[in-house]
Design an enzyme around this catalytic site. Structure first.
Site, mmCIF file in Angstrom:
data_model
loop_
_atom_site.group_PDB
_atom_site.id
_atom_site.type_symbol
_atom_site.label_atom_id
_atom_site.label_comp_id
_atom_site.label_asym_id
_atom_site.label_seq_id
_atom_site.Cartn_x
_atom_site.Cartn_y
_atom_site.Cartn_z
ATOM 1 N N GLY A 85 0.798 -1.208 0.000
ATOM 2 C CA GLY A 85 0.000 0.000 0.000
ATOM 3 C C GLY A 85 0.835 1.264 0.000
ATOM 4 O O GLY A 85 0.399 2.304 0.509
ATOM 5 N N SER A 86 2.053 1.179 -0.575
ATOM 6 C CA SER A 86 2.934 2.348 -0.722
ATOM 7 C C SER A 86 3.278 3.008 0.603
ATOM 8 O O SER A 86 3.596 4.196 0.648
ATOM 9 C CB SER A 86 2.306 3.376 -1.672
ATOM 10 O OG SER A 86 2.098 2.825 -2.941
ATOM 11 N N SER A 125 4.711 -5.664 -2.416
ATOM 12 C CA SER A 125 4.743 -4.231 -2.671
ATOM 13 C C SER A 125 5.482 -3.535 -1.532
ATOM 14 O O SER A 125 6.640 -3.848 -1.267
ATOM 15 C CB SER A 125 3.326 -3.699 -2.870
ATOM 16 O OG SER A 125 3.334 -2.399 -3.401
#
Length: 552
Positions: free
Chosen positions: A123-124, A211
């Site tokens: 989620g960055s 991610s």
């Protein structure tokens, strides 16, 4: 980007609920008894508090292990804890440091011999939540032979605000800007202390992330403070990428912007703001330095937790000597990382402008990129299979973005780990994959599309079911095997009895396990994947990161 991430999460939310039949219980080392949920062969303990709420004076401090003062209580662990405050999912909270444990319902808890996976969501570094990543299906598929733990960690301004002034919040060590990473480490410490109560083996822990979760694992692999708490690592789409850490100078600039928009003069003023006030102000902070860093709030090379960027630490051989499984997807750049800057109708001048303005490539580098992504390749991209208009230039923008942000960092990490192993400086190897399957009607293999197979979430048509079995088996074998070898029997997979051999990455073979977009082939080993592209991007990234993180 955030809208697409939200859509991905929605597709898996329905998988998170199970029908309870009975109420399993586990007693932690402090005497607290958790009451969980039982369903379909899996016991789940949700919303388990592992840290003191990081609120009030504890904001921007290293997390403190939670101690239940009423340890004779029976605690309801049937519902997820609050997710961390973010702008994608409403009703978040600053008090969000919870974890979830998934285990088989017939585990011999007295044996203390089950391997453990601790998963950190993506989620960055600004959004996401552990509750969207159920470990129940993977535990079920692996017949209860593993325990899966998913953990929340502080996000955005609460988790990754760094500055020289904020070092005062940690008078003992002087860390700053890595509160979310420290939360993850504390979750690992909680596992060390408590996983035996669930039948787990604290000496067999694999940390895993996708991610920003993989970016987090990259940091842990190069942070010696984290090394005592895990024995293997899995990184999906985010291994050692440029954006997994930011220099202290950038963090300081973000902090100063935050002071300006809040009209605060110092940290004490920021601490007086409510969580909602602080978050609203943080949303107005932006950094105009392209997409390499993605967001203003990222882990920080503060000189204490992180001496430098993980890429440079790896180059210097400062990396945990543990087995690693890592990879990326074929269409990582599509939509999520270029939506706002590249249209489906992109032409040559717009492509060059994107490379120049958004990515900062020189004219000479643009000429090389044109050779790599357009010259002789205009008919390679599957435009005829896409129900909307695209151009070869659009594909060039997408593929080059995916390669520089994901695929080529994976190749570099694989190469460096292999070089260290081959030179005798490291005992452990690396297993590298590339996911290219177009599944469930898609014509891409976008960012996070492998997750449903790894966690065995969705089993639809026959071929997708086989792929889910195969990937869950590889990942499961890596966790289960004493030497973390992903190869082994695959008796549960539909139509298969053995997995195709997945060899450790070897620099002479440049070998990768490919999950191709071919219904007749589930997995096959290939060599030289993205050789030309990464021959350009690896030196480029090495130079760029070294410049960004040069000592001031």
């Amino acid at each position: 980007m955030r809208a697409l991430f939200q859509a991905i999460i929605v597709t898996v939310c329905f998988l998170l609920c199970a029908n309870a039949t009975g109420s399993p219980s586990v007693t932690l080392v402090d005497g607290t008894t958790l009451i969980g949920t039982r369903g379909e062969g899996v016991d789940s303990f949700k919303g388990v508090r592992y840290a003191q709420p990081p609120v009030g004076s504890l904001r921007w401090k290293p997390p403190q292990l939670y101690v239940n003062v009423n340890n004779s209580d029976k605690v309801d662990a049937t519902k997820f804890g609050a997710h961390c405050l973010q702008d994608t999912w409403p009703n978040g909270s600053e008090d969000c440091l919870f974890l979830n444990v998934y285990m088989g319902d017939s585990v011999d808890v007295g044996a203390h011999n089950l391997p453990v996976v601790i998963f950190f969501h993506g989620g960055s570094y600004v959004l996401g939540a552990s509750k969207f990543y159920s470990g129940a299906d993977l535990v079920s598929y692996l017949s209860g032979r593993v325990i899966v733990v998913t953990a929340d960690y502080r996000l955005n301004v609460f988790g990754f605000l760094g500055s020289e002034e904020l070092r005062s919040q940690d008078p003992e060590a002087g860390t700053t800007g890595n509160y979310g990473i420290q939360d993850q480490r504390l979750a690992m410490q909680w596992v060390q202390q408590n996983i035996g109560a669930f039948g787990g083996d604290a000496g067999r822990v694999t940390i895993m992330g996708e991610s920003a979760g993989a970016g987090s694992v990259s940091n842990h692999l190069t942070m010696p403070r984290s090394w005592p708490y895990f024995g293997a690592a899995i990184l999906e789409s985010g291994a050692f990428s440029h954006w997994v850490c930011q220099p202290m100078t950038r963090a300081q600039s973000v902090f100063e912007q935050l002071l300006e928009v809040t009209t605060c003069a110092d940290t004490s003023c920021l601490l007086q703001l409510s969580a909602d006030e602080l978050f609203a102000a943080a949303r107005t902070v932006h950094m105009h330095d392209g997409n390499f860093y993605l967001e203003p709030f990222l882990p920080v090379a503060d000189g204490v937790e992180a001496e430098t960027h993980p890429w440079l630490a790896l180059t210097n051989g400062v990396v945990a000597d543990v087995p690693v499984l890592l990879g990326s997807n074929s269409d990582e750049g599509i939509a999520m990382f270029t939506t706002d800057t590249v249209s489906k109708h992109t032409n040559m001048s717009e492509l060059l402008q994107f490379w120049r303005d958004d990515r900062g490539y020189s004219s000479a580098q643009e000429a090389e990129l044109l050779q790599l992504y357009l010259v002789g390749k205009r008919d390679v991209y599957p435009r005829s299979h896409i129900p909307f208009v695209t151009t070869p230039e659009w594909w060039a923008a997408q593929r080059s973005t995916g390669d520089v942000m994901f695929s080529c960092p994976v190749k570099y990490v694989s190469q460096q780990l292999a070089v260290l192993q081959e030179s005798g400086r490291r005992a452990s190897g690396a297993y590298t994959y590339h996911f290219a399957r177009h599944s469930f009607g898609s014509v891409y293999s976008i960012h996070s599309s492998e997750m449903q197979y790894v966690f065995h979430w969705r089993i639809g048509q026959q071929d997708d079911a086989l792929l889910a079995d195969t990937m869950a088996s590889y990942w499961g074998n890596f966790v289960l095997s004493p030497d973390h070898d992903p190869n082994g029997d695959n008796a549960e997979a539909r139509g298969e009895t053995l997995l195709p051999v997945w060899g450790q990455y070897d620099t002479s073979r440049d070998n990768v396990l490919l999950f191709p977009n071919d219904e007749s082939v589930v997995a096959e080993e290939t060599s030289g994947l993205k050789f030309d592209e990464c021959s350009f991007f690896v030196p480029y990234l090495s130079t760029t990161i070294a410049k960004d993180f040069a000592p001031s």
